[in-house]
Motif scaffolding. Sequence first.
Motif, mmCIF file in Angstrom:
data_model
loop_
_atom_site.group_PDB
_atom_site.id
_atom_site.type_symbol
_atom_site.label_atom_id
_atom_site.label_comp_id
_atom_site.label_asym_id
_atom_site.label_seq_id
_atom_site.Cartn_x
_atom_site.Cartn_y
_atom_site.Cartn_z
ATOM 1 N N HIS A 33 0.859 -1.186 0.000
ATOM 2 C CA HIS A 33 0.000 0.000 0.000
ATOM 3 C C HIS A 33 0.890 1.229 0.000
ATOM 4 O O HIS A 33 2.058 1.182 0.409
ATOM 5 N N ILE A 34 0.335 2.321 -0.465
ATOM 6 C CA ILE A 34 1.120 3.549 -0.571
ATOM 7 C C ILE A 34 1.501 4.098 0.800
ATOM 8 O O ILE A 34 2.500 4.802 0.957
ATOM 9 N N GLU A 35 0.708 3.759 1.814
ATOM 10 C CA GLU A 35 0.994 4.256 3.161
ATOM 11 C C GLU A 35 2.235 3.599 3.755
ATOM 12 O O GLU A 35 2.486 2.412 3.555
ATOM 13 N N PHE A 63 8.381 -3.206 13.499
ATOM 14 C CA PHE A 63 8.776 -3.048 12.101
ATOM 15 C C PHE A 63 8.349 -1.686 11.572
ATOM 16 O O PHE A 63 7.282 -1.167 11.928
ATOM 17 N N TYR A 64 9.196 -1.123 10.720
ATOM 18 C CA TYR A 64 8.829 0.055 9.934
ATOM 19 C C TYR A 64 8.887 -0.371 8.468
ATOM 20 O O TYR A 64 9.935 -0.810 7.986
ATOM 21 N N ILE A 65 7.755 -0.269 7.763
ATOM 22 C CA ILE A 65 7.663 -0.729 6.385
ATOM 23 C C ILE A 65 7.370 0.462 5.489
ATOM 24 O O ILE A 65 6.335 1.126 5.644
ATOM 25 N N GLY A 66 8.270 0.755 4.575
ATOM 26 C CA GLY A 66 8.136 1.910 3.707
ATOM 27 C C GLY A 66 7.015 1.767 2.688
ATOM 28 O O GLY A 66 6.467 0.683 2.476
ATOM 29 N N SER A 67 6.690 2.867 2.054
ATOM 30 C CA SER A 67 5.626 2.913 1.055
ATOM 31 C C SER A 67 5.874 1.923 -0.079
ATOM 32 O O SER A 67 6.982 1.836 -0.616
ATOM 33 N N ASN A 68 4.835 1.165 -0.398
ATOM 34 C CA ASN A 68 4.839 0.233 -1.527
ATOM 35 C C ASN A 68 5.799 -0.937 -1.391
ATOM 36 O O ASN A 68 6.101 -1.610 -2.386
ATOM 37 N N LYS A 91 2.741 9.811 3.467
ATOM 38 C CA LYS A 91 3.688 10.912 3.692
ATOM 39 C C LYS A 91 3.129 12.247 3.224
ATOM 40 O O LYS A 91 3.590 13.309 3.643
ATOM 41 N N GLY A 92 2.105 12.209 2.362
ATOM 42 C CA GLY A 92 1.509 13.436 1.860
ATOM 43 C C GLY A 92 0.827 14.274 2.926
ATOM 44 O O GLY A 92 0.568 15.461 2.710
ATOM 45 N N ILE A 93 0.540 13.680 4.104
ATOM 46 C CA ILE A 93 -0.139 14.444 5.157
ATOM 47 C C ILE A 93 0.754 15.553 5.708
ATOM 48 O O ILE A 93 0.261 16.502 6.317
ATOM 49 N N PHE A 94 2.066 15.440 5.503
ATOM 50 C CA PHE A 94 2.983 16.441 6.033
ATOM 51 C C PHE A 94 3.220 17.600 5.061
ATOM 52 O O PHE A 94 3.661 18.668 5.475
ATOM 53 N N GLY A 95 2.972 17.356 3.777
ATOM 54 C CA GLY A 95 3.236 18.399 2.787
ATOM 55 C C GLY A 95 4.724 18.544 2.513
ATOM 56 O O GLY A 95 5.567 18.283 3.373
ATOM 57 N N ASN A 96 5.077 18.952 1.328
ATOM 58 C CA ASN A 96 6.489 19.056 0.932
ATOM 59 C C ASN A 96 7.224 20.176 1.655
ATOM 60 O O ASN A 96 8.384 20.039 2.038
ATOM 61 N N THR A 97 6.572 21.308 1.854
ATOM 62 C CA THR A 97 7.239 22.451 2.488
ATOM 63 C C THR A 97 7.671 22.115 3.902
ATOM 64 O O THR A 97 8.805 22.380 4.319
ATOM 65 N N PHE A 98 6.763 21.478 4.667
ATOM 66 C CA PHE A 98 7.064 21.121 6.055
ATOM 67 C C PHE A 98 8.214 20.125 6.128
ATOM 68 O O PHE A 98 9.155 20.294 6.915
#
Length: 279
Positions: A33-35, A63-68, A91-98
């Motif tokens: 999943h993308i999350e 465990f930490y499992i990265g996107s996809n 990761k999009g919840i944080f926004g690129n600027t932040f």
Amino acid sequence: MKPIVQKLPKQASKSFVSTSFSTPLFETPWHRHIENEILYIKEGYGTAIIGDFVGEFTAGDLFYIGSNVPHWFRKDEEKVFCTVVVIQFDKGIFGNTFLNLPELSKINQLIHLNQALSIDYSGQTDLIHSIQKLENTSGYEHLGTLMNLLNTFSVKTHNTVLTNEHINSFDAKGIIDEILEYTFEHFHENIKLEDVASIAKMSVSNFRRFFKLNTKKSYSGFLKEIRIAHACKLLKDKNLFVSQIFHECGYRNITNFNRQFKAVKGLTPSVYRAQIWQS
């Protein structure tokens, strides 16, 4: 086999998923999943396949499992009861600027990592407490706790990278799921590549390419890792002799078993067992 942990629905008042499962039905198919996902095993044990990693999971693992990154968790016994805490966030919840703020550079690297990690949290019991209480938090505390977790993961130096490569392809038809299930059911038998290829309705040559494309490893290599992972579990039982164990893992003679075990683990079964009993 019905998935329990795949893409999970989040509450309208929250930007990401934080929930727990306590069930004897904990099994997931080969999926991604993308999350990004944080998975804490509170209770239970079995086999984890994450990207090109094959190994055990047990109570206390984080465990930490990265996107996809595709992954699959399977219990070893029907009666095993599993309790897990699952956190999934885009990761999009944080926004690129932040994320591009210099203070967040390590977190930014972590959440863009297309790999999986085993998190070392020794000496940090408060970390697990934060993970377990997260689903009952709201507002700033909910998001702030996630940020604190990610910061802790990003600065730790003893985390173990489980996956070597990001798998770009993905089997959308569920064939890999069938192959994995068949392998777990029959790894103790003399599995022939022709039989496995027939499940996928492919020629042997096409199946070899297909499996390698979706898992970054050969089927024979995957089968060997499943057998050796099972052997590692059996070697913990002091009442079993090595001469008994190799039969249970699908090997016909002990010489080949010792050679294959050393190829995967870097030491012989006897030395591996001695190290377990000494620890």
